[in-house]
Scaffold this active site. Sequence first.
Site, PDB file in Angstrom:
ATOM      1  N   HIS A   7       0.833  -1.203   0.000  1.00 20.40           N
ATOM      2  CA  HIS A   7       0.000   0.000   0.000  1.00 20.40           C
ATOM      3  C   HIS A   7       0.869   1.257   0.000  1.00 20.40           C
ATOM      4  O   HIS A   7       1.595   1.518   0.957  1.00 20.40           O
ATOM      5  CB  HIS A   7      -0.875  -0.042   1.256  1.00 20.40           C
ATOM      6  CG  HIS A   7      -1.830   1.091   1.393  1.00 20.40           C
ATOM      7  ND1 HIS A   7      -1.771   1.987   2.445  1.00 20.40           N
ATOM      8  CD2 HIS A   7      -2.878   1.481   0.633  1.00 20.40           C
ATOM      9  CE1 HIS A   7      -2.758   2.860   2.327  1.00 20.40           C
ATOM     10  NE2 HIS A   7      -3.437   2.581   1.241  1.00 20.40           N
ATOM     11  N   ARG A   8       0.821   1.993  -1.091  1.00 21.83           N
ATOM     12  CA  ARG A   8       1.694   3.163  -1.300  1.00 21.83           C
ATOM     13  C   ARG A   8       3.167   2.737  -1.218  1.00 21.83           C
ATOM     14  O   ARG A   8       4.022   3.483  -0.745  1.00 21.83           O
ATOM     15  CB  ARG A   8       1.399   4.281  -0.296  1.00 21.83           C
ATOM     16  CG  ARG A   8      -0.075   4.682  -0.266  1.00 21.83           C
ATOM     17  CD  ARG A   8      -0.374   5.769   0.765  1.00 21.83           C
ATOM     18  NE  ARG A   8      -1.801   5.791   1.080  1.00 21.83           N
ATOM     19  CZ  ARG A   8      -2.339   6.488   2.073  1.00 21.83           C
ATOM     20  NH1 ARG A   8      -1.583   7.248   2.843  1.00 21.83           N
ATOM     21  NH2 ARG A   8      -3.641   6.451   2.297  1.00 21.83           N
ATOM     22  N   GLU A  34       0.227  -0.722  -4.631  1.00 23.24           N
ATOM     23  CA  GLU A  34      -0.933   0.165  -4.732  1.00 23.24           C
ATOM     24  C   GLU A  34      -0.373   1.573  -4.655  1.00 23.24           C
ATOM     25  O   GLU A  34       0.498   1.844  -3.829  1.00 23.24           O
ATOM     26  CB  GLU A  34      -1.897  -0.117  -3.572  1.00 23.24           C
ATOM     27  CG  GLU A  34      -3.208   0.668  -3.616  1.00 23.24           C
ATOM     28  CD  GLU A  34      -3.144   2.055  -2.964  1.00 23.24           C
ATOM     29  OE1 GLU A  34      -4.123   2.805  -3.093  1.00 23.24           O
ATOM     30  OE2 GLU A  34      -2.119   2.392  -2.322  1.00 23.24           O
ATOM     31  N   ASP A  36      -1.315   6.051  -5.675  1.00 22.01           N
ATOM     32  CA  ASP A  36      -2.376   7.040  -5.924  1.00 22.01           C
ATOM     33  C   ASP A  36      -1.877   8.088  -6.912  1.00 22.01           C
ATOM     34  O   ASP A  36      -0.710   8.483  -6.853  1.00 22.01           O
ATOM     35  CB  ASP A  36      -2.731   7.763  -4.615  1.00 22.01           C
ATOM     36  CG  ASP A  36      -2.995   6.776  -3.492  1.00 22.01           C
ATOM     37  OD1 ASP A  36      -4.127   6.299  -3.390  1.00 22.01           O
ATOM     38  OD2 ASP A  36      -2.058   6.475  -2.715  1.00 22.01           O
ATOM     39  N   HIS A  49      -0.843  10.744  -2.527  1.00 17.79           N
ATOM     40  CA  HIS A  49      -2.167  10.373  -2.030  1.00 17.79           C
ATOM     41  C   HIS A  49      -3.081  11.566  -1.787  1.00 17.79           C
ATOM     42  O   HIS A  49      -4.227  11.578  -2.225  1.00 17.79           O
ATOM     43  CB  HIS A  49      -2.043   9.565  -0.736  1.00 17.79           C
ATOM     44  CG  HIS A  49      -3.365   9.198  -0.139  1.00 17.79           C
ATOM     45  ND1 HIS A  49      -4.040  10.024   0.749  1.00 17.79           N
ATOM     46  CD2 HIS A  49      -4.161   8.125  -0.328  1.00 17.79           C
ATOM     47  CE1 HIS A  49      -5.187   9.455   1.085  1.00 17.79           C
ATOM     48  NE2 HIS A  49      -5.284   8.297   0.451  1.00 17.79           N
ATOM     49  N   GLU A 106      -4.722   3.984  -8.103  1.00 18.03           N
ATOM     50  CA  GLU A 106      -5.963   4.590  -7.605  1.00 18.03           C
ATOM     51  C   GLU A 106      -6.077   6.020  -8.120  1.00 18.03           C
ATOM     52  O   GLU A 106      -5.194   6.852  -7.877  1.00 18.03           O
ATOM     53  CB  GLU A 106      -6.010   4.582  -6.074  1.00 18.03           C
ATOM     54  CG  GLU A 106      -7.321   5.188  -5.581  1.00 18.03           C
ATOM     55  CD  GLU A 106      -7.456   5.291  -4.066  1.00 18.03           C
ATOM     56  OE1 GLU A 106      -8.282   6.113  -3.617  1.00 18.03           O
ATOM     57  OE2 GLU A 106      -6.741   4.584  -3.343  1.00 18.03           O
ATOM     58  N   LYS A 108      -7.279   9.497  -7.726  1.00 16.20           N
ATOM     59  CA  LYS A 108      -7.735  10.319  -6.597  1.00 16.20           C
ATOM     60  C   LYS A 108      -8.559  11.479  -7.141  1.00 16.20           C
ATOM     61  O   LYS A 108      -8.132  12.625  -7.144  1.00 16.20           O
ATOM     62  CB  LYS A 108      -6.532  10.842  -5.800  1.00 16.20           C
ATOM     63  CG  LYS A 108      -5.704   9.767  -5.134  1.00 16.20           C
ATOM     64  CD  LYS A 108      -6.466   8.938  -4.119  1.00 16.20           C
ATOM     65  CE  LYS A 108      -6.816   9.719  -2.890  1.00 16.20           C
ATOM     66  NZ  LYS A 108      -7.415   8.850  -1.854  1.00 16.20           N
ATOM     67  N   ASP A 226       0.328  -2.012   4.383  1.00 15.91           N
ATOM     68  CA  ASP A 226       1.496  -1.117   4.506  1.00 15.91           C
ATOM     69  C   ASP A 226       2.772  -1.915   4.734  1.00 15.91           C
ATOM     70  O   ASP A 226       3.871  -1.404   4.525  1.00 15.91           O
ATOM     71  CB  ASP A 226       1.323  -0.168   5.707  1.00 15.91           C
ATOM     72  CG  ASP A 226       0.189   0.825   5.526  1.00 15.91           C
ATOM     73  OD1 ASP A 226      -0.166   1.123   4.364  1.00 15.91           O
ATOM     74  OD2 ASP A 226      -0.356   1.306   6.540  1.00 15.91           O
TER      75      ASP A 226
END
Length: 242
Positions: A7-8, A34, A36, A49, A106, A108, A226
């Site tokens: 995640h990120r 993942e 953003d 993000h 993703e 945003k 994470d």
Amino acid sequence: MTQIFAHRGYSASFAENTMGAFFEAEKAGADGLELDVQLTKDGEVVVIHDEKVDRTTTGSGFVKDFLFKEIRKLNANKKGLKKEQIPSLKEVLEWLQTNNLICNIELKNGLLPYEGMEEKVVQLVRSYGLSNRIIISSFNHYSIVYSYRIAPEIETAPLFIESIYMPWVYAQSIRSKGIHPKHSAMSDNIFTNTMDNGIAVRPYTVNKEADMHRLFNINCTAIITDDPVKAIRIRKQYENRL
């Protein structure tokens, strides 16, 4: 086998949404990333993000008000010693050509409409030949449907913060091959029914050991975490059972 998406990037230990966090996620053995995306004032797709740069960088203000060359001057590693730039999506896609990671992009665009974002992302993904390794997700489901319309070959997945009734029916209705729900919002039964109906389930953000066990136990399609190192360690306990 449940896949592990960082995640990120490996954001538990490195500055989120930076190339450093992405490199470390790959090194750790994650199956995917993942990240953003937002747009700069001059229309560059950048990986960050928040709509504002304040929390994650040394700057302040909205991403949309910076030119690309200006946003690149900010340090996206506030707490670390090594300076990290906000990456462009181009930079990430170029690097993805050197490995086999899956990448969940993703969009945003829930708060700010970012005109033309879907076209820009699709065009970049196609230009790097990565359509079969990208999943486009968003809380803005209109954007997801539009992405599918302009690029049916790229997988889409709506994000959910709360439970919805028969999410597999909804996913099928918008031509999505997966759903990305908040891990605590839906029961095991809903997750397994969704997967039994041919829809991938990749819950976010799964950081506690108990939650990882729950999802590995039902052989969830993937988890978004994470901490890929912790997730890989726990997943090993399930590998012999399959």
